[in-house]
Motif scaffolding. Structure first.
Motif, PDB file in Angstrom:
ATOM      1  N   UNK A  70       0.845  -1.200   0.000  1.00 46.08           N
ATOM      2  CA  UNK A  70       0.000   0.000   0.000  1.00 46.08           C
ATOM      3  C   UNK A  70       0.881   1.250   0.000  1.00 46.08           C
ATOM      4  N   UNK A  73       2.551   1.803  -3.386  1.00 43.00           N
ATOM      5  CA  UNK A  73       1.594   2.352  -4.347  1.00 43.00           C
ATOM      6  C   UNK A  73       1.366   3.845  -4.068  1.00 43.00           C
ATOM      7  N   UNK A  74       1.281   4.182  -2.789  1.00 46.97           N
ATOM      8  CA  UNK A  74       1.049   5.574  -2.391  1.00 46.97           C
ATOM      9  C   UNK A  74       2.209   6.477  -2.824  1.00 46.97           C
ATOM     10  N   UNK A  77       2.061   6.939  -6.644  1.00 47.98           N
ATOM     11  CA  UNK A  77       1.029   7.892  -7.061  1.00 47.98           C
ATOM     12  C   UNK A  77       1.402   9.320  -6.681  1.00 47.98           C
ATOM     13  N   UNK A  78       1.984   9.487  -5.507  1.00 49.30           N
ATOM     14  CA  UNK A  78       2.402  10.815  -5.058  1.00 49.30           C
ATOM     15  C   UNK A  78       3.465  11.376  -5.997  1.00 49.30           C
ATOM     16  N   UNK A  81       1.848  12.327  -9.267  1.00 49.74           N
ATOM     17  CA  UNK A  81       1.041  13.547  -9.108  1.00 49.74           C
ATOM     18  C   UNK A  81       1.917  14.794  -9.104  1.00 49.74           C
ATOM     19  N   UNK A 105     -10.995   9.123 -12.033  1.00 52.98           N
ATOM     20  CA  UNK A 105     -11.187   8.140 -10.954  1.00 52.98           C
ATOM     21  C   UNK A 105     -11.148   8.811  -9.582  1.00 52.98           C
ATOM     22  N   UNK A 106     -10.626  10.030  -9.506  1.00 51.04           N
ATOM     23  CA  UNK A 106     -10.622  10.732  -8.220  1.00 51.04           C
ATOM     24  C   UNK A 106     -11.924  11.502  -8.005  1.00 51.04           C
TER      25      UNK A 106
ATOM     26  N   UNK B  36      -5.814  -2.014  -2.567  1.00 51.17           N
ATOM     27  CA  UNK B  36      -6.295  -1.315  -1.380  1.00 51.17           C
ATOM     28  C   UNK B  36      -7.345  -0.224  -1.664  1.00 51.17           C
ATOM     29  N   UNK B  53     -17.954   6.617 -10.263  1.00 51.87           N
ATOM     30  CA  UNK B  53     -16.625   6.626 -10.906  1.00 51.87           C
ATOM     31  C   UNK B  53     -15.496   6.933  -9.934  1.00 51.87           C
ATOM     32  N   UNK B  54     -15.857   7.387  -8.731  1.00 53.92           N
ATOM     33  CA  UNK B  54     -14.818   7.792  -7.780  1.00 53.92           C
ATOM     34  C   UNK B  54     -14.171   6.563  -7.120  1.00 53.92           C
ATOM     35  N   UNK B  55     -12.857   6.517  -7.193  1.00 52.79           N
ATOM     36  CA  UNK B  55     -12.105   5.495  -6.468  1.00 52.79           C
ATOM     37  C   UNK B  55     -11.225   6.227  -5.479  1.00 52.79           C
ATOM     38  N   UNK B  57      -8.287   6.391  -2.782  1.00 51.53           N
ATOM     39  CA  UNK B  57      -7.089   5.646  -2.410  1.00 51.53           C
ATOM     40  C   UNK B  57      -7.088   5.343  -0.920  1.00 51.53           C
ATOM     41  N   UNK B  58      -6.509   4.195  -0.571  1.00 53.11           N
ATOM     42  CA  UNK B  58      -6.398   3.782   0.825  1.00 53.11           C
ATOM     43  C   UNK B  58      -5.765   4.915   1.641  1.00 53.11           C
ATOM     44  N   UNK B  90     -13.231  14.012  -2.376  1.00 54.72           N
ATOM     45  CA  UNK B  90     -14.011  14.077  -3.622  1.00 54.72           C
ATOM     46  C   UNK B  90     -15.514  13.865  -3.452  1.00 54.72           C
TER      47      UNK B  90
END
Lengths: 215, 151
Positions: A70, A73-74, A77-78, A81, A105-106, B36, B53-55, B57-58, B90
């Motif tokens: 986890x 992955x974080x 992504x950070x 971004x 997706x956000x 996750x 559509x919103x995912x 993040x953990x 979001x």
């Protein structure tokens, strides 16, 4: 004759450039430094997990490896971004496409991206400027526009790139947002690359951001 | 696995909670089968279909924070009382929510879901509302147990 930049413009340009360099450094450090080290720890833990015969230790190591995954992955992504690596390697459009995927997706907002003409390889400084304007515009849309759909059009002309972002949202009164920092920063970024950024908005119809950037 | 939004029992619990708590919005989020990330599976009183559509993040947003901490969370006056960025929330932006109360859903003692109620104005949820959300969360845990644990 080409207009000479003023002292203030040179300072703005220097600040923006240094900030971008620093963001890029942190992003790379996270991805290639911290991220890689965590990955090495993960593979080590997985090895210990598969070697041990004690079930309670196996379960504990499994939980730890999940938590590490986890975190990896974080970090990834950070890092993306902060400064998408595609912006340097593949160019502006692939970087924007990748950002849009994360954006939808956000925030759940659909983005229809169209590109007409052949994409030019812009200098990195210009790529970053256009990317940051798109990022700022899309973030503002998520915060204020109250819309589910956005349209972004790129036109790669012979002498310049034109881009238009329409949000079909609730719009705002231009005079109330003339001096907001986000909008001023978008205009300043484009101005420093020799381009322009125009923002127009109509209540109930939405907001349009148009940029042009000469090659 | 059938879609959770198609389960009549889930929609009944959420709609009854919306009525009993007198709130404008109720939503259910669950951690994805793989990875996750957390996704909103069902909503009542929604303004649009962005939630689908919103995912999250953990560890991010209300749902992500609740699943990572396993504790309830309340917001009274969004975006005025938040830690971090507005864009970290979001579902609040998508549904124009100003106040929310949300609790975790546990499966095998592990937090894997979130039940959230919300209003589009500043609001402090009463103890009774907190209880109602917790009771509904327990009901949903029972209804969804077979779905989640089969994965």
């Amino acid at each position: 004759m080409m207009e000479q930049p003023t002292n203030n413009q040179q300072i703005s340009s220097y600040i923006i450039h240094s900030q971008e360099e620093e963001i890029k450094r942190i992003s790379q450090e996270l991805h290639e430094g911290v991220g890689q080290n965590l990955y090495s720890i993960l593979t080590g833990l997985q090895f210990v997990q598969s070697s041990t015969k004690q079930q309670h230790l196996k379960n504990y190591l499994h939980e730890m490896t999940e938590l590490l995954e986890k975190n990896i992955q974080e970090i990834r992504l950070l890092s993306v971004e902060l400064h998408p690596p595609t912006l340097t390697t593949l160019g502006l459009l692939p970087a924007i496409k990748s950002y849009i995927k994360l954006y939808t997706s956000t925030f759940g907002i659909l983005v229809d991206l169209n590109s007409t003409g052949e994409e030019r390889q812009l200098p990195e400084r210009h790529r970053i400027a256009v990317f940051r304007v798109c990022q700022e515009a899309l973030t503002n849309i998520a915060k204020y526009a109250d819309t589910s759909e956005v349209k972004i059009d790129f036109y790669w002309g012979e002498y310049e790139l034109n881009m238009c972002i329409c949000d079909f949202g609730q719009g705002f009164k231009a005079e109330e947002t003339d001096n907001t920092l986000g909008i001023s920063a978008m205009k300043e970024r484009m101005h420093l690359t020799g381009g322009t950024c125009d923002i127009s908005s109509t209540i109930g119809e939405g907001t349009t951001i148009e940029i042009s950037l000469p090659y | 696995m059938s879609e959770i939004k198609e389960l009549q029992a889930v929609s009944n619990v959420c709609n009854q909670l919306k009525k009993a708590a007198g709130c404008e919005f109720v939503a259910l989020a669950l951690q994805n089968e793989a990875g996750p990330d957390v996704r909103w599976h069902f909503a009542a009183g929604n303004l649009n279909d962005k939630y689908k559509r919103i995912t999250v993040r953990f560890g991010k947003g209300i749902a992500g924070k609740i699943i990572s901490s396993g504790s309830p969370m309340e917001m009274v006056d969004f975006p005025n009382d938040i830690i971090g960025k507005i864009t970290d929330h979001p579902i609040m932006l998508a549904e124009k929510l100003v106040s929310t109360y949300a609790v975790p859903l546990f499966f095998n003692a592990v937090p894997k879901g979130v039940l959230l109620i919300g209003n589009r104005e500043k609001h402090i949820f009463s103890e009774r509302s907190h209880e109602l959300v917790k009771e509904s969360a327990h009901l949903l845990e029972q209804i969804l147990k077979s779905h989640i644990l089969r994965l």
